[in-house]
Design a protein around this motif. Structure first.
Motif, PDB file in Angstrom:
ATOM      1  N   GLY A   3       0.806  -1.226   0.000  1.00 56.37           N
ATOM      2  CA  GLY A   3       0.000   0.000   0.000  1.00 56.37           C
ATOM      3  C   GLY A   3       0.841   1.279   0.000  1.00 56.37           C
ATOM      4  O   GLY A   3       0.564   2.206  -0.761  1.00 56.37           O
ATOM      5  N   PRO A   4       1.900   1.347   0.839  1.00 55.12           N
ATOM      6  CA  PRO A   4       2.736   2.557   0.838  1.00 55.12           C
ATOM      7  C   PRO A   4       3.647   2.647  -0.384  1.00 55.12           C
ATOM      8  O   PRO A   4       4.469   3.555  -0.501  1.00 55.12           O
ATOM      9  N   GLY A   5       3.508   1.677  -1.274  1.00 52.76           N
ATOM     10  CA  GLY A   5       4.148   1.739  -2.585  1.00 52.76           C
ATOM     11  C   GLY A   5       5.653   1.912  -2.549  1.00 52.76           C
ATOM     12  O   GLY A   5       6.355   1.354  -1.702  1.00 52.76           O
ATOM     13  N   VAL A  34       8.254   2.688   0.627  1.00 50.99           N
ATOM     14  CA  VAL A  34       9.051   1.808   1.490  1.00 50.99           C
ATOM     15  C   VAL A  34      10.296   1.288   0.767  1.00 50.99           C
ATOM     16  O   VAL A  34      11.102   0.567   1.349  1.00 50.99           O
ATOM     17  N   ARG A  35      10.425   1.663  -0.509  1.00 53.00           N
ATOM     18  CA  ARG A  35      11.615   1.241  -1.275  1.00 53.00           C
ATOM     19  C   ARG A  35      12.571   2.411  -1.486  1.00 53.00           C
ATOM     20  O   ARG A  35      13.541   2.323  -2.247  1.00 53.00           O
ATOM     21  N   CYS A  36      12.240   3.490  -0.838  1.00 50.14           N
ATOM     22  CA  CYS A  36      13.086   4.681  -0.834  1.00 50.14           C
ATOM     23  C   CYS A  36      13.366   4.919   0.659  1.00 50.14           C
ATOM     24  O   CYS A  36      12.806   5.834   1.269  1.00 50.14           O
ATOM     25  N   THR A  60      13.305  -9.176   6.032  1.00 52.92           N
ATOM     26  CA  THR A  60      11.944  -9.127   5.505  1.00 52.92           C
ATOM     27  C   THR A  60      12.012  -8.880   4.006  1.00 52.92           C
ATOM     28  O   THR A  60      13.095  -8.646   3.457  1.00 52.92           O
ATOM     29  N   VAL A  61      10.872  -8.939   3.358  1.00 51.46           N
ATOM     30  CA  VAL A  61      10.842  -8.703   1.912  1.00 51.46           C
ATOM     31  C   VAL A  61      11.171  -7.246   1.629  1.00 51.46           C
ATOM     32  O   VAL A  61      12.103  -6.929   0.901  1.00 51.46           O
ATOM     33  N   GLU A  62      10.402  -6.354   2.228  1.00 46.47           N
ATOM     34  CA  GLU A  62      10.607  -4.914   2.024  1.00 46.47           C
ATOM     35  C   GLU A  62      11.703  -4.422   2.971  1.00 46.47           C
ATOM     36  O   GLU A  62      12.010  -5.081   3.961  1.00 46.47           O
ATOM     37  N   TYR A  63      12.232  -3.246   2.659  1.00 45.29           N
ATOM     38  CA  TYR A  63      13.347  -2.726   3.473  1.00 45.29           C
ATOM     39  C   TYR A  63      12.899  -1.906   4.665  1.00 45.29           C
ATOM     40  O   TYR A  63      13.680  -1.607   5.545  1.00 45.29           O
TER      41      TYR A  63
HETATM   42  P1  XMP Z   1       7.600  -8.089   4.536  1.00 46.28           P
HETATM   43  O1  XMP Z   1       8.454  -6.910   4.226  1.00 46.28           O
HETATM   44  O2  XMP Z   1       6.764  -7.913   5.762  1.00 46.28           O
HETATM   45  O3  XMP Z   1       6.554  -8.186   3.328  1.00 46.28           O
HETATM   46  O4  XMP Z   1       8.370  -9.385   4.580  1.00 46.28           O
HETATM   47  C1  XMP Z   1       5.689  -9.270   3.105  1.00 46.28           C
HETATM   48  C2  XMP Z   1       4.766  -8.943   1.950  1.00 46.28           C
HETATM   49  O5  XMP Z   1       3.869  -7.895   2.316  1.00 46.28           O
HETATM   50  C3  XMP Z   1       4.042  -6.772   1.466  1.00 46.28           C
HETATM   51  N1  XMP Z   1       3.996  -5.571   2.322  1.00 46.28           N
HETATM   52  C4  XMP Z   1       2.954  -4.740   2.435  1.00 46.28           C
HETATM   53  N2  XMP Z   1       1.752  -4.755   1.842  1.00 46.28           N
HETATM   54  N3  XMP Z   1       1.155  -2.769   2.993  1.00 46.28           N
HETATM   55  C5  XMP Z   1       0.863  -3.761   2.127  1.00 46.28           C
HETATM   56  O6  XMP Z   1      -0.238  -3.736   1.574  1.00 46.28           O
HETATM   57  C6  XMP Z   1       2.341  -2.691   3.640  1.00 46.28           C
HETATM   58  O7  XMP Z   1       2.585  -1.779   4.422  1.00 46.28           O
HETATM   59  C7  XMP Z   1       3.278  -3.739   3.336  1.00 46.28           C
HETATM   60  N4  XMP Z   1       4.515  -4.000   3.778  1.00 46.28           N
HETATM   61  C8  XMP Z   1       4.935  -5.131   3.144  1.00 46.28           C
HETATM   62  C9  XMP Z   1       5.407  -6.953   0.818  1.00 46.28           C
HETATM   63  O8  XMP Z   1       5.489  -6.294  -0.424  1.00 46.28           O
HETATM   64  C10 XMP Z   1       5.492  -8.445   0.713  1.00 46.28           C
HETATM   65  O9  XMP Z   1       4.810  -8.918  -0.423  1.00 46.28           O
END
Ligand code: XMP
Length: 318
Positions: A198-200, A203-205, A314-317
């Motif tokens: 959602g935060p698009g 979260v990658r910046c 985690t997946v995102e940074y």
């Molecule tokens: P992480 O970083 O928690 O991400 O290992 C797991 C999956 O969730 C997505 N992700 C999000 N999706 N809002 C969302 O709708 C968020 O704030 C958010 N944070 C992480 C991420 O892309 C991955 O697929």
């Protein structure tokens, strides 16, 4: 209920939902926040089929979407499906609020809150809306019942917006939503797209978002997606994206010293998102990606590959 796996099942689901939507809504007006993601796009297409321009779609561009996404939403829904679509350019509003904010949770909070504000403002401008459509799917309901996450689709909107909900895909799983989307004629790029938070790109910046670094994320992400598509990886790898962290290192270009950001590539596979493995790319593709990103994306002088599974990363940074 039988799981939807075939076009025929999808078409009968669509017929049934069109009838249900018409009897629920009558000649009322329905509002929908259309992000262009799979769930909201399928809900939009279903409602357009059922009630046409009685549906008012609001697409909020918060400046953190991927390259080409707002254009695709406008093309598919306004131009091709004749949707009643309001496009809100809120880029400056979001980026101004986010300027200088480094804390990841605070960034998420600002983006979420501002989104609701912008959407509520648009809702108030509309006359005679009595329904709110949402792309709630079955896992959202399960997760909120189990207390894993707050229901991301419900709550949040100000109480004075007293709408009755229309949630036509709330009993479907993601794979079923995709089959329905395909049967509704939505483009593959929309139906089979990878998960996107959602935060698009926010979260990658990592750290404080600046417009130039955000552009570097957007452009490098577009190159990565294009190359994955060309190399037959887009349907195979679960999620892939780039991150541009907030530090610089020394490089050299055309005989001159540079001091620019690195671009990190992440490509992962998973079934449950709790555990994630890293996709290993062919050497030639890595070399090609390095060349393209360095030469086409301003501000980047190194390309790195993230080999870390989840856990520990985690997946995102952020
Ligand atoms: P992480 O970083 O928690 O991400 O290992 C797991 C999956 O969730 C997505 N992700 C999000 N999706 N809002 C969302 O709708 C968020 O704030 C958010 N944070 C992480 C991420 O892309 C991955 O697929």
């Amino acid at each position: 209920m039988e799981r939807i796996t075939t076009t025929q099942q999808a078409l009968s689901f669509i017929d049934d939902q069109v009838d249900r939507i018409r009897s629920q809504v009558g000649d009322g007006k329905v509002l929908l926040a259309l992000s262009g993601g799979v769930d909201s796009s399928v809900v939009a297409a279903l409602l357009i089929k059922a009630i046409g321009r009685q549906l008012v779609c609001v697409h909020v561009n918060h400046g953190l979407l991927r390259k080409g996404e707002p254009e695709q939403v406008i093309r598919v829904f306004r131009d091709e499906m004749n949707a009643n679509l309001i496009y809100v350019d809120a880029v400056d509003r979001f980026l101004d609020l986010l300027a200088g904010v480094t804390d990841p949770e605070q960034k998420r909070h600002i983006i979420g809150e501002e989104f609701i504000k912008v959407f509520a403002e648009e809702a108030k401008k509309q006359e005679g809306i009595s329904f709110l459509a949402q792309g709630t799917i079955y896992p959202d309901i399960l997760e909120s019942e189990q207390g894993i996450k707050a229901h991301h689709n419900v709550g949040g909107l100000p109480e004075e917006l007293d709408f009755e909900l229309v949630e036509p895909v709330k009993l479907l799983f993601k794979d079923e939503v995709r089959v329905v989307g395909k049967a509704l004629g939505l483009p593959d790029g929309m139906v089979y797209r990878q998960p996107f938070p959602g935060p698009g790109l926010g979260v990658r910046c990592p750290g404080a978002i600046t417009r130039d670094r955000l552009e570097a994320v957007r452009e490098s992400d577009a190159i990565l997606r294009e190359e994955f598509e060309k190399n037959g990886l887009s349907g195979k790898v679960w999620q892939y994206f780039t991150v541009v962290p907030d530090f610089k290192s020394t490089g050299v270009k055309n005989g001159k010293r540079t001091f620019d950001w690195p671009c990190i590539i992440r490509a992962i596979n998973t079934t449950d998102v709790m555990e994630v493995t890293v996709e290993h790319l062919p050497d030639e593709l890595i070399d090609h990606l390095v060349q393209r990103i360095i030469s086409e994306v301003p501000g980047i002088n190194r390309v790195l590959y993230d080999f870390t599974p989840k856990p520990p990363a985690t997946v995102e940074y952020e």
